[in-house]
Design an enzyme around this catalytic site. Structure first.
Site, PDB file in Angstrom:
ATOM      1  N   LYS A 138       0.840  -1.195   0.000  1.00 11.58           N
ATOM      2  CA  LYS A 138       0.000   0.000   0.000  1.00 11.58           C
ATOM      3  C   LYS A 138       0.878   1.249   0.000  1.00 11.58           C
ATOM      4  CE  LYS A 138      -0.425  -0.125   5.061  1.00 11.58           C
ATOM      5  NZ  LYS A 138      -1.334  -0.115   6.208  1.00 11.58           N
ATOM      6  N   TYR A 159      14.182  31.643   2.751  1.00 16.47           N
ATOM      7  CA  TYR A 159      12.971  32.351   3.177  1.00 16.47           C
ATOM      8  C   TYR A 159      13.022  32.717   4.653  1.00 16.47           C
ATOM      9  CZ  TYR A 159      10.555  31.197  -1.193  1.00 16.47           C
ATOM     10  OH  TYR A 159      10.178  31.100  -2.502  1.00 16.47           O
TER      11      TYR A 159
END
Length: 831
Positions: A498, A726
């Site tokens: 999965k 940033y």
């Protein structure tokens, strides 16, 4: 499958093995091929199948299937498992099929007088063997081990290849535990030995390195001469203690005086290394086109052999500079036009062609298969025989199309009966062939280095991100087999694929698991299972989070739902009726024993049992399972035992209702190791398959599966006091040299690794992340690290692992591994 050019009748083989026929139909059938893996059948009429048994598998299970596919000759140890029609197969009974295989191949070896080199050691066996082949080919017709066939099975299969036309044999031998090497020695019967080195491989099965050296030396007790490095102190000490030096000739080399070959200097340049030495006190030298220490050591061993055999050093030096790297693995990459490309662009070798074609045929996501193949160099065979054999192999493997490149293969195109195109050169192919002709197919690119097939791969490869997650498929198989080795043969296994196989891939991983005969796959949603079915995966698949909107697709693609509530059960039954499904459909019942997520509780059993009984024509309970909450925490084992006891109780109650047996499973990866009493008849393997365990002892038995790589986009110097990224979050407290790499939080690199919390490896040294991790990139401090733009950057590997990264940001490995987005290119390697 291994092929011999010498022929024995099946009755000859019976006599060699001193065995008896359990049944027979034609004792004069001649055998050419030994088969021990039912998946690798080529020519059934001339094959004998050895039904080998191991802790993980039993070859007797595949006899009926092979008989249906045309195999008529079998070596077995349990004849009552052969349910074949009387008088229609030759069945020979032996006590031990592995020993019988070894005995037959040992007999075959004794029929030939050719000189044989045997190579062993912890590392470098395959490289030394392949480089010896390149160096000695001009003077010999050489038979050698395919790839790394050096085990108790691989060695006899290698020796089976010997024919009367061979003038030299080169075989490698490896052991994983005591008392194995004497068997291999009797099969190989070497004249010259090469002991490469001693390391940590298989340490767990030996008392110490001294015992391991002693066991490996058993290969050489009857050789004429043994070549080794005297700088390997443990090997040298055991030589002295064993008295072996009094029985055989020793040819040692060393970087210190006192050996026959004294290596006096090693000077590395950008792309080559110059090695000076004294041989029998006379100065000699060579240059090699490699600079790494492992290659230098491996080639000095080869140098010693050539000196031993009186090669002129000028010939040796010339051939050394012509050596090419040994391709040790196949690369699986995403190609253009929905294709899958297998890159074996540096290895055109008849021995490895069958292995590469097997891997091509594992790509079930494509029905159409193509091979792009160059001339085969250094085969030692005449071209007509060589390409006739290759054409037969390509036909037997059911390859749809061959594109041959080279003057030699082009001259023999009449041998190939499938769709075919031939070109005299790589340049001609690229110029004349439209790459749009490749559509939704698997393409094997296999060529000698001289043909520069890397340019073809560049055209075929889907252009994506510079950041790459490399997945080692052999490591996946190793980890699977480790967990299988803990189980009883009767216990089945489900592997969880999965979440894009925990971030490592989809059909690429499922193909490997299916090839290795896994019992079940587990996915989270119907869409994942649907994609696997479309990719050719046919083993059973359980869907753990089914929803009503996906039921029709689940029925269409034969996906088996987890049923965790009465509502889901009733809705699924309604869907089966609506789709006119006319036989009981497999379902998996989920019990909640303490996780309190999904599942039926104890009080639901009566109602659940009533519904199942009333709908026996619609649904069949294939398995019942639950989830453990703390299987990896030994401080909470009481709760695990409580869950297991409740699970057993609930299973018994349900079984009384429906009156039928079903599979039971509760264990995950950690539980498989820690709670063998709860293996029941199936277990679920998750994170452990991908090489991650919370327990250090378990982790030592697993192999790392993934390496995440990027590269340096730009380097710049930042003065003290300036800020980076940033928010000006990163500050240069001193003059810095920083690099920008193209991986950010959109790729899965967590922002929690910002500003020194995380690190990456550049030129073998760790560089901290500086400033905030951006969406598509991040910056690293490479001050003091010799690096240039374009250099490789390692985000995680076997040294700084996914688990280490998870620890640094205080999360779990699952989150890190599944977090890397689809835009990060996945490249798969098969050794």
């Amino acid at each position: 499958m291994s092929t011999s050019n010498s022929f024995y009748s099946i009755d000859d083989i019976r006599k060699i093995l001193d065995a008896r026929f359990y049944d027979s139909f034609d004792k004069n059938i001649y055998i050419k091929n030994i088969l021990h893996d039912s998946r690798k059948l080529l020519t059934p009429e001339n094959s004998v199948f050895f039904a080998l048994s191991s802790q993980r598998n039993d070859g007797h299970k595949y006899i009926n299937e092979l008989f249906e596919r045309g195999v008529k000759n079998f070596i077995v140890s349990i004849p009552n498992l052969c349910n074949l029609p009387l008088g229609q197969a030759n069945i020979i009974v032996v006590d031990n099929t592995l020993k019988a295989l070894q005995k037959l191949c040992a007999y075959h070896r004794m029929q030939f007088k050719l000189p044989v080199i045997a190579v062993t050691g912890s590392n470098g066996k395959t490289i030394v063997k392949e480089w010896l082949f390149q160096l000695l080919f001009p003077d010999n017709t050489i038979v050698r081990s395919p790839k790394s066939y050096n085990s108790q099975i691989g060695v006899p299969l290698s020796v089976w290849q010997i024919s009367s036309s061979d003038t030299l044999g080169i075989f490698e031998a490896g052991i994983s535990e005591p008392n194995e090497m004497e068997v291999l020695k009797n099969i190989i019967r070497p004249d010259i030995g090469i002991f490469t080195n001693i390391g940590t491989a298989h340490d767990e099965n030996f008392i110490n390195n001294a015992q391991k050296v002693g066991e490996k030396l058993k290969l050489f007790t009857s050789v004429e001469t043994l070549i080794y490095c005297a700088d390997q102190k443990e090997i040298q000490e055991i030589f002295i203690k064993s008295g072996l030096s009094k029985k055989i000739n020793l040819f040692s080399w060393s970087r210190k005086k006192g050996s026959r070959l004294f290596v006096s200097s090693v000077l590395k340049e950008s792309k080559s290394t110059h090695i000076s030495a004294f041989f029998d006190e006379k100065p000699i030298s060579i240059s090699i086109p490699f600079t790494d220490e492992a290659s230098i050591e491996n080639l000095i061993h080869c140098w010693c052999y050539m000196l031993l055999k009186n090669y002129d050093n000028s010939t040796i030096a010339r051939r050394m500079m012509q050596l090419t790297p040994v391709a040790m693995r196949l690369e699986l990459i995403e190609g253009i036009n929905n294709c899958t490309v297998i890159n074996d662009a540096y290895n055109s070798d008849i021995n490895s062609l069958g292995i590469a074609l097997d891997f091509l045929n594992q790509q079930n996501q494509h029905k159409r298969k193509t091979i792009i193949l160059s001339d085969i160099l250094q085969s030692g065979k005449d071209e007509s025989s060589l390409y006739g054999e290759i054409a037969q192999l390509v036909s037997d493997k059911k390859i749809d199309r061959i594109i041959g490149i080279g003057k030699a293969i082009s001259k023999q195109e009449h041998f190939f009966k499938n769709e075919k195109f031939f070109f005299n050169s790589t340049k001609d192919f690229i110029k004349s062939f439209s790459f749009n002709e490749f559509q939704s197919e698997a393409i094997l690119v296999k060529g000698a280095r001289d043909f520069q097939f890397e340019t073809i791969v560049a055209f075929l490869e889907q252009k994506t991100h510079n950041t790459t997650l490399e997945i080692n498929l052999n490591a996946i198989v190793h980890n699977l087999n480790f967990y299988k080795s803990i189980l009883d043969k009767k216990v089945k296994m489900m592997a969880m694929v999965k979440a894009f196989s925990y971030g490592t891939g989809s059909f690429e991983i499922a193909n490997v698991l299916q090839y290795n005969q896994l019992d079940y796959l587990g996915v989270a949603f119907a869409d994942e299972g649907k994609a696997l079915r479309k990719a050719g995966i046919c083993i059973p698949i359980m869907v753990m989070n089914p929803d009503e909107s996906g039921f029709d697709d689940m029925i269409k693609y034969n996906l088996e739902p987890e049923i965790y509530s009465l509502r889901i059960l009733n809705l699924f039954i309604e869907s089966l009726i609506r789709n006119s499904y006319d036989k009981p459909y497999n379902i998996h019942i989920k019990f909640d024993t303490g996780m309190h997520r999904l599942g039926f509780i104890k009080e639901d059993i009566n109602t659940l049992g009533d519904i199942l009984m009333k709908n026996q024509s619609c649904v069949l309970v294939k398995s019942v399972f639950s989830h453990l909450a703390v299987s990896d925490d030994n401080t909470q084992d009481d709760f695990t035992h409580f869950q297991a006891a409740l699970f057993n109780e609930m299973c018994s109650s349900l079984q009384q209702f429906i009156g039928k047996c079903f599979l039971k499973h509760i264990l995950n990866s950690a539980g498989i190791v820690r709670f063998p009493e709860y293996h029941f008849n199936m277990v679920r393997l998750g994170l452990g398959l991908y090489g991650i365990a919370n327990d250090a002892e378990i982790q030592s038995n697993l192999r790392n599966v993934g390496i995440l790589k990027s590269c340096i986009s730009q380097i710049k110097n930042i003065p003290q006091g300036h800020t980076i990224g940033y928010g000006r979050f990163g500050k240069a407290e001193r003059d810095l040299c920083i690099a920008t790499i193209p991986i950010g939080y959109a790729d899965g690199l967590s922002t929690r690794l910002s500003n020194g919390k995380g690190k990456v490896k550049v030129a073998g040294k760790y560089a901290p992340i500086i400033g905030r991790v951006c969406m598509d990139m991040c910056m690293i401090d490479i001050s003091g690290i010799p690096a240039k733009e374009g250099d490789e950057v390692i985000i995680f590997d076997e040294n700084y692992t996914v688990a280490d990264m998870a620890k640094d940001i205080e999360t779990i490995s699952y989150e890190v591994l599944t977090g890397f987005s689809r835009r990060v290119k996945r490249v798969y390697f098969h050794e």
